[in-house]
Design a protein around this motif. Structure first.
Motif, PDB file in Angstrom:
ATOM      1  N   ARG A  79      30.321  51.127  70.957  1.00 54.66           N
ATOM      2  CA  ARG A  79      31.503  50.250  70.856  1.00 54.66           C
ATOM      3  C   ARG A  79      31.419  49.027  71.773  1.00 54.66           C
ATOM      4  O   ARG A  79      32.168  48.076  71.587  1.00 54.66           O
ATOM      5  CB  ARG A  79      32.770  51.055  71.144  1.00 54.66           C
ATOM      6  N   ASN A 101      30.007  45.684  69.656  1.00 50.70           N
ATOM      7  CA  ASN A 101      30.825  44.682  68.969  1.00 50.70           C
ATOM      8  C   ASN A 101      32.057  44.293  69.796  1.00 50.70           C
ATOM      9  O   ASN A 101      33.000  43.698  69.283  1.00 50.70           O
ATOM     10  CB  ASN A 101      31.218  45.147  67.563  1.00 50.70           C
ATOM     11  N   LEU A 141      34.387  46.080  71.129  1.00 53.59           N
ATOM     12  CA  LEU A 141      35.618  46.879  71.037  1.00 53.59           C
ATOM     13  C   LEU A 141      35.953  47.485  72.393  1.00 53.59           C
ATOM     14  O   LEU A 141      37.108  47.632  72.753  1.00 53.59           O
ATOM     15  CB  LEU A 141      35.458  48.002  70.015  1.00 53.59           C
ATOM     16  N   LEU A 159      35.903  37.022  66.971  1.00 60.83           N
ATOM     17  CA  LEU A 159      35.997  37.216  65.531  1.00 60.83           C
ATOM     18  C   LEU A 159      34.714  36.761  64.843  1.00 60.83           C
ATOM     19  O   LEU A 159      34.247  37.379  63.893  1.00 60.83           O
ATOM     20  CB  LEU A 159      37.206  36.472  64.979  1.00 60.83           C
ATOM     21  N   ARG A 176      32.273  39.515  65.218  1.00 55.03           N
ATOM     22  CA  ARG A 176      32.525  40.700  64.402  1.00 55.03           C
ATOM     23  C   ARG A 176      32.213  40.483  62.938  1.00 55.03           C
ATOM     24  O   ARG A 176      32.085  41.440  62.179  1.00 55.03           O
ATOM     25  CB  ARG A 176      33.970  41.156  64.611  1.00 55.03           C
ATOM     26  N   ARG A 177      32.137  39.224  62.535  1.00 50.31           N
ATOM     27  CA  ARG A 177      31.711  38.977  61.158  1.00 50.31           C
ATOM     28  C   ARG A 177      30.262  39.395  60.978  1.00 50.31           C
ATOM     29  O   ARG A 177      29.814  39.688  59.887  1.00 50.31           O
ATOM     30  CB  ARG A 177      31.845  37.495  60.836  1.00 50.31           C
ATOM     31  N   ILE A 211      31.130  47.977  61.566  1.00 50.90           N
ATOM     32  CA  ILE A 211      31.161  49.273  62.240  1.00 50.90           C
ATOM     33  C   ILE A 211      31.908  50.275  61.377  1.00 50.90           C
ATOM     34  O   ILE A 211      32.888  49.936  60.713  1.00 50.90           O
ATOM     35  CB  ILE A 211      31.785  49.179  63.663  1.00 50.90           C
ATOM     36  N   PHE A 257      33.605  54.197  61.533  1.00 49.44           N
ATOM     37  CA  PHE A 257      34.070  55.149  62.536  1.00 49.44           C
ATOM     38  C   PHE A 257      34.060  56.582  62.011  1.00 49.44           C
ATOM     39  O   PHE A 257      34.054  56.821  60.805  1.00 49.44           O
ATOM     40  CB  PHE A 257      35.507  54.812  62.951  1.00 49.44           C
ATOM     41  N   ASN A 269      39.288  55.430  59.128  1.00 51.76           N
ATOM     42  CA  ASN A 269      40.238  54.348  59.392  1.00 51.76           C
ATOM     43  C   ASN A 269      40.424  53.405  58.211  1.00 51.76           C
ATOM     44  O   ASN A 269      40.527  52.197  58.384  1.00 51.76           O
ATOM     45  CB  ASN A 269      39.812  53.529  60.610  1.00 51.76           C
ATOM     46  N   ALA A 298      39.111  41.909  53.968  1.00 57.83           N
ATOM     47  CA  ALA A 298      38.563  41.085  55.051  1.00 57.83           C
ATOM     48  C   ALA A 298      37.847  39.828  54.540  1.00 57.83           C
ATOM     49  O   ALA A 298      38.126  38.736  55.034  1.00 57.83           O
ATOM     50  CB  ALA A 298      37.655  41.923  55.944  1.00 57.83           C
ATOM     51  N   VAL A 322      39.952  36.917  55.874  1.00 59.93           N
ATOM     52  CA  VAL A 322      39.347  36.419  57.109  1.00 59.93           C
ATOM     53  C   VAL A 322      38.329  35.312  56.819  1.00 59.93           C
ATOM     54  O   VAL A 322      38.336  34.272  57.460  1.00 59.93           O
ATOM     55  CB  VAL A 322      38.672  37.563  57.888  1.00 59.93           C
ATOM     56  N   ARG A 346      33.323  48.772  52.715  1.00 59.21           N
ATOM     57  CA  ARG A 346      34.247  47.791  53.292  1.00 59.21           C
ATOM     58  C   ARG A 346      33.543  46.943  54.357  1.00 59.21           C
ATOM     59  O   ARG A 346      33.701  45.724  54.397  1.00 59.21           O
ATOM     60  CB  ARG A 346      35.446  48.525  53.902  1.00 59.21           C
ATOM     61  N   SER A 347      32.758  47.606  55.189  1.00 56.56           N
ATOM     62  CA  SER A 347      32.013  46.862  56.207  1.00 56.56           C
ATOM     63  C   SER A 347      30.942  45.978  55.574  1.00 56.56           C
ATOM     64  O   SER A 347      30.746  44.836  55.977  1.00 56.56           O
ATOM     65  CB  SER A 347      31.342  47.826  57.180  1.00 56.56           C
ATOM     66  N   MET A 362      31.535  42.377  54.166  1.00 59.15           N
ATOM     67  CA  MET A 362      31.550  41.230  55.075  1.00 59.15           C
ATOM     68  C   MET A 362      30.138  40.656  55.259  1.00 59.15           C
ATOM     69  O   MET A 362      29.939  39.725  56.026  1.00 59.15           O
ATOM     70  CB  MET A 362      32.114  41.631  56.444  1.00 59.15           C
TER      71      MET A 362
END
Lengths: 256, 267
Positions: free
Chosen positions: A61, A64, A66, A89, A92-93, A97, A99, A103, A117, A121, A165-166, A169
């Protein structure tokens, strides 16, 4: 592809894409990371293994941002992550990550989870994102589940949505924080297969994992951590086949 | 079992106010019986004045809806200010919230009545009168606003930290995280307590009568006065007044409880 938000660095792809130097992290009086050195080259698949409570999750963690570090340096593509001036930000693009607890956003459908995102974003074209999201969902074997809500899916399915989802991006690096630890055994495999495919495509991956079989088979290099330190590292053949440190030997004799 | 249960509730919902209405009628009839028939009965008087009282009740509804709208918008803003990472925003918001949550409604009402001018001058020079019921509406909205802010804060706190982390990791800004991830999940949790506060607010609106606003209570008193201020009016008139509030509020509280149960079962 150029990323406008990222400041110029003299980083070149032949240098480590991730470089940690003497990273320390304390929670109050508890020192969780006691000086970690670690590097990842582009396209490498790295596994971090070690006993529970050895600081593996904290370590991943910090990459990135976090978890802020107490001391030391974390560089991603030559950029210091723990720099107050850095646009977190933008960082993080580049780093995805996943988990342990998936989440996912429970109020959005699977497709919306994957699309949100990039659309909100990155302000990408919605139709293009949808196309990409659908193909990513197909890739993680979830075609037909686009309109389902996370609560209607199994743990393994939810975790694969989280991966898609990750990926939507289009990150340069993927981090996996014990992504199979909360899953029933029969679902572990489907998630690992997805990660294995990613690795085969050349995605740079860092995994914190308890799946020794997977680490042995897929990883380029393994880091063994204990009590906040990296005790041993090297190719899996060496670390698993001929461990040098007593702590590594003891741990492996318990889990293998 | 699952289908039977709500049915029972529905029956209770409509039986209870009906019972109260019957009670109201009975008491009115008793009043007639006691008085004999030479005079106009209290019930007849009430029936004559019902439209006037209902007109006043319309103002209660208007005040409650307006005050709730103001309280909701201001309360959500105040609630977000309370969770701001910036102390200069967070601390005044906390003070403001606690001040209005812990003050008597009537005191706030009096203060607003006296502090808000009875007319304001627009930039063009036109003077606009501010009617008392508007001032009362503002007075009612303040304590509810503070409580809505607390409901929001509590709801935001109840969202698992993993939601923040994954939004953050997907490069969402703080505003985007609140707007698209946290707030939508809060609304479901906020709805039952929000409805509770609406019911409570509506029940408080007759306080405006103390300050001379012509609401249901004000009109009821005016009607009794106009009809000769006889003691036998008291029970039927006030029972009628209670009944209309009851008929309006009781279904809301039943629905609130049902929502609460459903959310409890859902999560």
């Amino acid at each position: 592809m150029s990323r406008s938000a990222a400041p110029q660095t003299d980083w070149t792809p032949d240098q480590p894409i991730i470089a940690l130097k003497d990273v320390r992290k304390s929670f109050g009086h508890l020192e969780v990371l006691k000086g970690i050195d670690l590097h990842v080259m582009k396209g490498e698949v790295i596994c971090i293994i070690g006993p529970s409570g050895s600081g593996k999750s904290t370590l991943i963690r910090t990459i990135n941002g976090l978890t802020p570090v107490t001391a030391g340096s974390v560089k991603v593509e030559g950029q210091e992550v723990h720099d107050d001036k850095l646009d977190k930000l933008a960082l993080r693009r580049k780093i995805g990550i996943v988990f342990q607890q998936y989440n996912l956003f429970p109020h959005r459908t699977v497709l919306q989870n994957v699309m949100m995102a990039p659309v909100l974003v990155l302000h990408e074209n919605k139709r293009e994102v949808e196309e990409r999201a659908r193909s990513l969902l197909a890739k993680v074997q979830l075609s037909g589940k686009e309109d389902a809500y996370p609560a209607q899916l199994s743990g393994g399915q939810q975790q694969r949505v989280a991966i898609a989802r990750s990926l939507c991006m289009r990150p340069d690096v993927m981090l996996f924080d014990e992504v199979t630890a909360a899953l029933d055994p029969e679902m572990v495999k489907e998630v690992l297969v997805t990660i294995k495919e990613l690795a085969a495509e050349g995605m740079t991956c860092v995994l914190v994992t308890h799946e020794m079989g997977f680490a042995r088979e897929v990883c380029d290099r393994v880091y063994f951590t204990d009590a906040g330190l990296i005790v041993e590292s090297g190719p899996p053949k060496q670390v698993f086949g001929d461990p040098q440190d007593a702590r590594t030997k003891e741990f492996l004799s318990k889990v293998l | 079992m699952k289908t039977l249960f709500p049915l029972t509730i529905t029956k209770i919902t409509w039986r209870a106010p009906l019972a109260l209405a019957v009670l109201c009628l009975l008491s009115a009839v008793t009043a007639i019986a006691q008085d004999g028939t030479e005079r106009v009965s209290a019930l007849d008087t009430l029936i004559v004045w019902i439209p006037f009282i209902l007109e006043g009740f319309g103002l209660n509804l208007l005040m409650s809806i307006l005050a709730m709208a103001i309280a909701t918008v201001a309360g959500v803003v105040l609630g977000f200010m309370q969770i701001s990472p910036i102390a200069a925003i967070r601390l005044p918001a906390k003070l403001f919230t606690h001040l209005f949550r812990n003050s008597p409604w009537l005191v706030i009402l009096f203060a607003i009545m006296l502090l808000v001018p009875f007319q304001i001058t627009l930039p063009g020079g036109d003077k606009v009168l501010i009617p008392d019921w508007i001032k009362a509406t503002i007075g009612f909205s303040l304590p509810v606003m503070a409580n809505v802010a607390e409901i929001l804060r509590g709801a935001v706190m109840s969202i698992p930290s993993g939601q923040w982390e994954s939004a953050e990791s997907l490069a969402f800004s703080r505003y985007q995280t609140l707007r698209y991830i946290i707030l939508p999940q809060c609304i479901r949790r906020m709805l039952p307590p929000w409805m509770n506060w609406y019911a409570l607010l509506t029940l408080m609106t007759p306080m405006a009568a103390i300050l001379g606003v012509g609401d249901a209570l004000g009109h009821t008193q005016a009607a009794m006065e106009a009809a000769g201020a006889k003691p036998e009016f008291l029970i039927p008139f006030y029972l009628f007044l209670m009944t209309i509030f009851f008929v309006f509020i009781y279904p809301i509280s039943i629905y609130t409880r049902r929502l609460e149960r459903r959310f409890a079962a859902g999560s």
